[in-house]
Design an enzyme around this catalytic site. Structure first.
Site, PDB file in Angstrom:
ATOM      1  N   GLY A  96      16.903  34.660 -37.436  1.00  0.00           N
ATOM      2  CA  GLY A  96      15.482  34.387 -37.602  1.00  0.00           C
ATOM      3  C   GLY A  96      14.646  34.795 -36.401  1.00  0.00           C
ATOM      4  N   HIS A 118       2.543  52.848 -31.109  1.00  0.00           N
ATOM      5  CA  HIS A 118       1.198  53.312 -30.797  1.00  0.00           C
ATOM      6  C   HIS A 118       1.208  54.181 -29.541  1.00  0.00           C
ATOM      7  CE1 HIS A 118      -0.607  50.823 -33.868  1.00  0.00           C
ATOM      8  NE2 HIS A 118       0.206  49.855 -33.488  1.00  0.00           N
TER       9      HIS A 118
END
Length: 185
Positions: free
Chosen positions: A142, A115
């Protein structure tokens, strides 16, 4: 900058993610993801039919466990025997290429979208898309997070919970936030 917002996104230029064409593409992806995540495992197979049709490529034996989420789907390219465990999210505003035999643990996140740094730019929906490439036979632990613009080499290991912000060489192990090398070669 000229052209559609999708064209700008594909070119790695600043684009407006609030664009109606991009929203329509995200809706198509959400439908395919919903089907994939909702089908009984035996009916879904390795990848739900709608999601498989949407992906840029899915090699032989590639498998995506449910639940899964992606932004567009068409920018995801999976090699043979790639495995994405449950809870993976790929925000594929740019191409995400995952080499054959690579394993992603549960809840791995890949974010291609960045962004705008200024509040006004964020409010205007400005983003820039940066590709991610993960080589062959890598292992991503993970809950690791991989940011846009990152390349991870063949055979590399990314420890669980690591935040990968830059290049990881082949056969290297990285851990931590930000990810740092603990083993070379």
């Amino acid at each position: 900058m000229t052209g559609s917002e999708r064209t700008k996104m594909a070119a790695g230029e600043w684009y407006c993610c609030l664009d109606p064409e991009l929203e329509a593409l995200r809706i198509t992806a959400r439908d395919a993801v919903f089907e994939h995540n909702s089908l009984p495992p035996r009916q879904r197979g390795d990848i739900g039919p709608g999601l498989r049709a949407l992906l840029g490529a899915a090699g032989e034996g590639a498998r995506i466990e449910a639940p899964f989420h992606c932004a567009y789907g068409f920018n995801i390219f999976l090699g043979d025997r790639v495995f994405l465990n449950a809870g993976c999210t790929i925000l594929d505003t740019a191409p995400v290429r995952i080499g054959k035999g690579t394993l992603l643990g549960p809840n791995v996140q890949i974010y291609c979208a960045e962004h705008h740094k200024e509040a006004a730019g964020r409010q205007a929906g400005l983003e820039i898309a940066k590709p991610v490439e993960i080589g062959k036979h890598a292992w991503i632990g993970g809950s690791a997070v991989i940011l846009g613009g990152v390349r991870i080499g063949d055979g590399a290991v990314v420890g669980a919970g690591a935040v990968v912000t830059r290049y990881v060489a082949a056969n290297t192990t990285v851990v931590g936030n930000p990810a740092r090398i603990i083993r070379n070669g």
